[in-house]
Write a protein that holds these residues in place. Structure first.
Motif, PDB file in Angstrom:
ATOM      1  N   GLU A 236      30.828  47.283  24.805  1.00  0.00           N
ATOM      2  CA  GLU A 236      30.593  45.892  25.189  1.00  0.00           C
ATOM      3  C   GLU A 236      29.234  45.748  25.849  1.00  0.00           C
ATOM      4  OE1 GLU A 236      32.715  42.552  28.119  1.00  0.00           O
ATOM      5  OE2 GLU A 236      33.528  44.575  27.937  1.00  0.00           O
TER       6      GLU A 236
ATOM      7  N   ASN B 223      27.124  42.303  27.644  1.00  0.00           N
ATOM      8  CA  ASN B 223      27.081  40.864  27.935  1.00  0.00           C
ATOM      9  C   ASN B 223      25.950  40.566  28.905  1.00  0.00           C
ATOM     10  OD1 ASN B 223      29.777  39.991  26.713  1.00  0.00           O
ATOM     11  ND2 ASN B 223      30.422  41.600  28.118  1.00  0.00           N
TER      12      ASN B 223
ATOM     13  N   THR C  68      31.450  36.009  14.208  1.00  0.00           N
ATOM     14  CA  THR C  68      30.268  35.680  15.000  1.00  0.00           C
ATOM     15  C   THR C  68      30.274  34.182  15.294  1.00  0.00           C
ATOM     16  OG1 THR C  68      28.866  35.256  13.068  1.00  0.00           O
ATOM     17  CG2 THR C  68      28.911  37.526  13.920  1.00  0.00           C
TER      18      THR C  68
ATOM     19  N   GLU D 216      23.372  33.884  16.049  1.00  0.00           N
ATOM     20  CA  GLU D 216      24.596  33.880  16.854  1.00  0.00           C
ATOM     21  C   GLU D 216      24.319  34.396  18.271  1.00  0.00           C
ATOM     22  OE1 GLU D 216      24.031  38.024  16.018  1.00  0.00           O
ATOM     23  OE2 GLU D 216      23.810  36.241  14.754  1.00  0.00           O
ATOM     24  N   ASN D 217      25.120  33.949  19.235  1.00  0.00           N
ATOM     25  CA  ASN D 217      25.023  34.509  20.580  1.00  0.00           C
ATOM     26  C   ASN D 217      26.332  35.160  21.032  1.00  0.00           C
ATOM     27  OD1 ASN D 217      26.576  32.224  21.201  1.00  0.00           O
ATOM     28  ND2 ASN D 217      24.797  31.069  21.945  1.00  0.00           N
ATOM     29  N   TRP D 218      27.233  35.369  20.091  1.00  0.00           N
ATOM     30  CA  TRP D 218      28.503  36.048  20.369  1.00  0.00           C
ATOM     31  C   TRP D 218      28.972  36.725  19.089  1.00  0.00           C
ATOM     32  CZ3 TRP D 218      33.311  35.762  18.139  1.00  0.00           C
ATOM     33  CH2 TRP D 218      34.385  36.331  18.838  1.00  0.00           C
TER      34      TRP D 218
ATOM     35  N   ASN E  30      32.109  39.766  17.590  1.00  0.00           N
ATOM     36  CA  ASN E  30      33.184  40.744  17.768  1.00  0.00           C
ATOM     37  C   ASN E  30      33.333  41.496  16.447  1.00  0.00           C
ATOM     38  OD1 ASN E  30      35.348  42.183  18.706  1.00  0.00           O
ATOM     39  ND2 ASN E  30      36.746  40.454  18.870  1.00  0.00           N
TER      40      ASN E  30
ATOM     41  N   SER F 159      27.715  39.482  23.799  1.00  0.00           N
ATOM     42  CA  SER F 159      27.600  38.069  24.145  1.00  0.00           C
ATOM     43  C   SER F 159      26.308  37.799  24.890  1.00  0.00           C
ATOM     44  CB  SER F 159      28.791  37.646  25.018  1.00  0.00           C
ATOM     45  OG  SER F 159      28.591  36.345  25.528  1.00  0.00           O
ATOM     46  N   ASP F 160      25.646  36.708  24.487  1.00  0.00           N
ATOM     47  CA  ASP F 160      24.458  36.205  25.171  1.00  0.00           C
ATOM     48  C   ASP F 160      24.813  35.058  26.107  1.00  0.00           C
ATOM     49  OD1 ASP F 160      22.043  37.452  24.774  1.00  0.00           O
ATOM     50  OD2 ASP F 160      21.547  36.384  22.946  1.00  0.00           O
TER      51      ASP F 160
END
Length: 399
Positions: free
Chosen positions: A178, A180, A236, A265-267, A269, A285-286
């Motif tokens: 992860e 972030n 995304t 995209e800023n997220w 998985n 994640s941004d």
């Protein structure tokens, strides 16, 4: 007999180049010397040269490559230029150090703008793979050493995780990685044509790279060959341009998140399946407040290992006024120094930057592969672009 001092030419003159420069200066005297810098503008090249105390700066890459006293080209430019610079440098016989990611897809003549919203991900995946393989071909054909600046591979928590895995008799069933934070500092990060993607490529390269590396290493130790990824499933999103974010914007409750993408995209998985049946889950994640948060967890048949590269409690602070500790660095992307915080005691070392530079210089001096090399760099591009295709098409993509 005294070994030759390796000459370094920097390409790029902003954050990444200055971070690399700081870690070159931490090496024992006589190992390396930064002898030149190339940047897009004379202003940025001259400023870097002045601050670094070097006499040669240019906006012409060919002039840097022509210098016989430069053995290594260190590429710290936006990703869109990575593969072309790397190929030219390899053909000039220079060893390579490159900031992640290796490359990506940045558009072709006729692509509609903005390409991140209008170009199919299958086309992007094919283009990114071509760029990655072209770099690998140039590196191998010219017999130069390629050093992939994936600092997570070198971070002390990941190094210790690897040793703990080796000490056990069990196997990794799942890796969870992860990263972030609240948005990139780079002006290029908003557009696909400069970055080749958003949070998944820019941040996910770390998490994906660490998972691929750990599974490949586990395979070499356990069965004498690498454990490889075989499929990818992903989702995304641009979470800052949603109904939820619109409500926050109207209430003036969004100003701490700097992420504001145009067509990236800023997220993201991602779930990676490996050829031994195990999985890796990557979440990036941004749009996450609280400063930089990076971690990898290994779920094993006989244990569990958590590696936290940030948010450690070795040092804790409390301040009512955010200016109390204003002059001292805490950790990257932290929004405020008020309240309780956990500043990093040595961020470059703890996150692996100083160790990776030391391994790169040693590897080039010894003519051996570094821990993070060209194959890991190419694998990361292949997995991440398969994830982009998966997210667009809503299906699992086979590698």
């Amino acid at each position: 007999m005294m070994k030759k001092t390796l000459g370094i030419g920097m390409v790029g003159a902003r954050y990444g180049a200055r971070m690399h420069l700081a870690n070159y200066r931490n090496l024992p005297p006589g190992l390396v010397e930064v002898r030149g810098v190339c940047s897009l503008t004379e202003e940025s090249a001259s400023a870097f040269a002045r601050d670094a105390g070097i006499s040669f700066s240019t906006t012409d890459l060919n002039r840097l490559l022509a210098r016989e006293d430069i053995d290594i080209i260190d590429i710290c430019t936006p990703p869109a230029s990575h593969h072309e610079i790397a190929i030219k440098a390899a053909e000039a016989g220079k060893h390579l150090i490159m900031e992640k990611p290796l490359t990506g897809y940045f558009g072709e003549p006729g692509d509609p703008e903005p390409i991140g919203l209008r170009v199919p991900r299958a086309k992007m995946r094919a283009g990114a793979r071509r760029n990655a393989e072209a770099v690998r071909d140039a590196v191998r054909a010219n017999k130069v050493i390629f050093c992939y600046a994936e600092n997570w591979v070198y971070a002390p928590p990941i190094v210790k995780m690897r040793r703990l895995i080796a000490a056990s008799s069990g196997s990794i069933l799942e890796l969870r990685a992860e990263e972030n934070h609240s948005g990139s500092n780079s002006v290029f990060s908003k557009e696909w044509k400069y970055m080749g993607g958003g949070a998944l490529l820019r941040m996910g390269a770390h998490a994906v790279g660490a998972c691929l590396y750990l599974k490949q290493w586990e395979g070499e130790q356990r069965r004498g060959k690498r454990i490889l990824p075989v499929s990818v499933m992903a989702d995304t999103a641009d979470l800052i341009h949603t109904e939820a974010s619109d409500r926050a914007r109207k209430a003036q409750a969004h100003q701490w998140i700097s992420s504001d993408p145009t067509d990236v995209e800023n997220w993201a998985n991602v779930v990676i399946r490996f050829d031994d049946g195990s999985r890796a889950t990557v979440l990036v994640s941004d749009v996450g407040l609280g400063g930089l948060n990076t971690r990898v967890t290994a779920y094993m048949t006989d244990g569990l290992i958590k590696a936290n590269m940030t948010a450690n409690d070795v040092i804790e602070t409390y301040a009512v006024d955010p200016a109390t500790f204003a002059s001292e660095n805490f950790t990257e992307k932290l929004e405020t120094k008020a309240g309780w915080n956990r500043p990093s005691c040595d961020e470059d070392w703890f996150r692996g930057f100083s160790t990776e530079i030391a391994d790169f210089i040693q590897a080039i001096g010894e003519r051996r592969e570094p821990l993070a090399g060209i194959d890991l760099a190419v694998d990361c591009v292949n997995v991440i672009y398969a994830a982009y295709q998966s997210a667009e098409e809503g299906r699992t993509i086979q590698l």
